[in-house]
Design an enzyme around this catalytic site. Structure first.
Site, PDB file in Angstrom:
ATOM      1  NE  ARG A  17      -3.858   0.505   1.995  1.00  0.00           N
ATOM      2  CZ  ARG A  17      -5.044   0.495   2.589  1.00  0.00           C
ATOM      3  NH1 ARG A  17      -5.241   1.187   3.702  1.00  0.00           N
ATOM      4  NH2 ARG A  17      -6.042  -0.205   2.087  1.00  0.00           N
ATOM      5  CG  HIS A  46      -8.407  -0.299  -2.857  1.00  0.00           C
ATOM      6  ND1 HIS A  46      -7.593  -1.381  -2.556  1.00  0.00           N
ATOM      7  CD2 HIS A  46      -9.028   0.020  -1.681  1.00  0.00           C
ATOM      8  CE1 HIS A  46      -7.706  -1.670  -1.275  1.00  0.00           C
ATOM      9  NE2 HIS A  46      -8.562  -0.846  -0.725  1.00  0.00           N
ATOM     10  CD  GLN A  71     -12.983  -2.177  -0.942  1.00  0.00           C
ATOM     11  OE1 GLN A  71     -12.207  -2.087  -0.005  1.00  0.00           O
ATOM     12  NE2 GLN A  71     -14.198  -2.677  -0.801  1.00  0.00           N
ATOM     13  CG  ASP A  76     -13.877   5.835  -0.696  1.00  0.00           C
ATOM     14  OD1 ASP A  76     -13.877   5.722   0.547  1.00  0.00           O
ATOM     15  OD2 ASP A  76     -12.836   5.747  -1.383  1.00  0.00           O
ATOM     16  CB  CYS A 111     -14.242   0.735  -0.035  1.00  0.00           C
ATOM     17  SG  CYS A 111     -13.781   2.478   0.104  1.00  0.00           S
ATOM     18  NE  ARG A 119     -10.400  -5.704   0.386  1.00  0.00           N
ATOM     19  CZ  ARG A 119      -9.714  -4.651   0.840  1.00  0.00           C
ATOM     20  NH1 ARG A 119     -10.340  -3.645   1.422  1.00  0.00           N
ATOM     21  NH2 ARG A 119      -8.398  -4.573   0.683  1.00  0.00           N
TER      22      ARG A 119
HETATM   23  N1  NVA Z   1     -10.282   6.392  -1.095  1.00  0.00           N
HETATM   24  C1  NVA Z   1      -9.891   5.930   0.207  1.00  0.00           C
HETATM   25  C2  NVA Z   1     -10.012   4.451   0.280  1.00  0.00           C
HETATM   26  C3  NVA Z   1      -9.652   3.851   1.597  1.00  0.00           C
HETATM   27  C4  NVA Z   1      -9.754   2.370   1.595  1.00  0.00           C
HETATM   28  C5  NVA Z   1      -8.461   6.373   0.478  1.00  0.00           C
HETATM   29  O1  NVA Z   1      -7.625   6.301  -0.431  1.00  0.00           O
HETATM   30  O2  NVA Z   1      -8.176   6.801   1.593  1.00  0.00           O
HETATM   31  N1   CP Z   2     -11.291  -0.579   2.368  1.00  0.00           N
HETATM   32  C1   CP Z   2     -10.024  -0.632   2.804  1.00  0.00           C
HETATM   33  O1   CP Z   2      -9.088  -0.889   2.042  1.00  0.00           O
HETATM   34  O2   CP Z   2      -9.886  -0.399   4.142  1.00  0.00           O
HETATM   35  P1   CP Z   2      -8.525  -0.214   4.949  1.00  0.00           P
HETATM   36  O3   CP Z   2      -7.967   1.124   4.593  1.00  0.00           O
HETATM   37  O4   CP Z   2      -8.932  -0.307   6.388  1.00  0.00           O
HETATM   38  O5   CP Z   2      -7.580  -1.306   4.556  1.00  0.00           O
END
Ligand code: NVA
Ligand code: CP
Length: 308
Positions: free
Chosen positions: A102, A129, A132, A221, A261, A289
């Site tokens: 990540r 993502h 997801q 989201d 998500c 997931r």
């Molecule tokens: N769009 C959000 C998704 C988190 C899972 C982010 O990037 O923070």
């Molecule tokens: N939806 C998702 O990826 O959540 P986290 O940021 O908690 O991993």
């Protein structure tokens, strides 16, 4: 060996294969059947941003599959002191059988994959993502039976999850309506790719009330994604009118499902009433997931093929 950096790294057949495998693995878990397809295999998980779902689901997935997962925070690695991504990727491949990463920038995930002799999985970047949305396709399948002839409406920020969903919808043949303020659309190059490479039916409708009219699925989201905190005030102001609340859901089909998500910011992009309401499937999304990522891991890290 293959990486999963974008949902478009997978063909429709591969996506269907993963979702089918995920169904079997979900059943295994519910019936307490052992499915240790990754015995003695190790997965490194590098996180440059925090995580609840991605971290826990991958970690538990590896345990259930008989393997081992290592949680590695970026700053606890020598990466945080300037060791190159290239050197880290080359060294890590000597220890582990796969890597989840990540990262703030998608380029980091791509660079890691370029030098890794083991499969690399994007656990979220600023661009996409994929894990997801693969899980989301599985959840949609559970509730709606299929994806074809469905309409998914995105309301809010055209962010990383939205980008992956634009591509995923096009690949599986689902119509997608995107309702965002003008300056917060998903990436133009991604919409172009979805249309040109997959014949995607992607419609932009800035008015959320019109956008949800024929929706089978409403997806939202956060308005402020990780790494965007310096834009918080502007974003909260600019997204007013794009909240998924009961009055918006009521403008949609009676059997619409509401997806998010997570993590959610209640009272911003979605109200508590809708998040916990009868249309919401967010907990199933989060659970899935686990099952879907197990299938991804088995597909990328073992030679096992699942029979019908
Ligand atoms: N769009 C959000 C998704 C988190 C899972 C982010 O990037 O923070
Ligand atoms: N939806 C998702 O990826 O959540 P986290 O940021 O908690 O991993």
């Amino acid at each position: 060996m293959k990486h999963l950096l974008s949902i478009s790294d997978l063909t429709l057949e591969e996506i269907e294969d993963i979702l089918k495998m995920a169904g079997k693995l979900k059943e295994d878990r519910y019936r307490n059947r052992v499915s240790d397809y990754l015995r003695n295999k190790s997965l490194a998980m590098i996180f440059e941003h925090p995580s609840t779902r991605t971290r826990i689901s991958f970690e538990v997935a590896m345990a259930d599959l008989g393997g081992h997962a290592l949680y590695l925070s970026w700053n606890d690695l020598q990466l945080g002191r300037g060791e190159t991504i290239k050197d880290t990727a080359m060294v890590m491949a000597r220890y582990v059988h796969g890597v989840v990463i990540r990262a703030r920038k998608h380029e980091t995930v791509e660079e890691f994959a370029r030098y890794s002799e083991r499969p690399v999985i994007n656990g979220l970047s600023d661009l996409e993502h994929p894990c997801q949305v693969l899980s989301d396709l599985f959840t949609i399948g559970e509730y709606k039976g299929n994806y074809r002839d469905l309409t998914i409406t995105w309301v809010g920020d055209g962010n990383n999850v939205c980008n992956s969903l634009v591509l995923a919808s096009a690949i599986v043949g689902m119509k997608m309506v995107v309702s965002t303020p003008d300056n917060y659309r998903p990436r133009e190059d991604i919409i172009k790719k979805a249309k040109e490479a997959y014949g995607g039916d992607i419609v932009v409708e800035p008015d959320p009330k019109k956008a949800v009219e024929n929706a089978d699925i409403i997806y939202t989201d956060v308005w402020v994604s990780m790494g965007m905190d310096n834009e918080k005030e502007d974003r909260i102001r600019n997204f007013k009118g794009y909240q998924v609340n009961q009055s918006l859901v009521d403008k949609s089909k009676d059997d619409v499902i509401v997806m998010h998500c997570l993590p959610a910011h209640r009272g911003e992009e979605i109200t508590s009433e809708v998040l916990e309401g009868t249309h919401s499937v967010v907990l199933d999304q989060a659970e899935n997931r686990l099952h879907v990522q197990k299938a991804i891991l088995v597909k990328l890290m073992s030679d096992i093929e699942f029979e019908e």
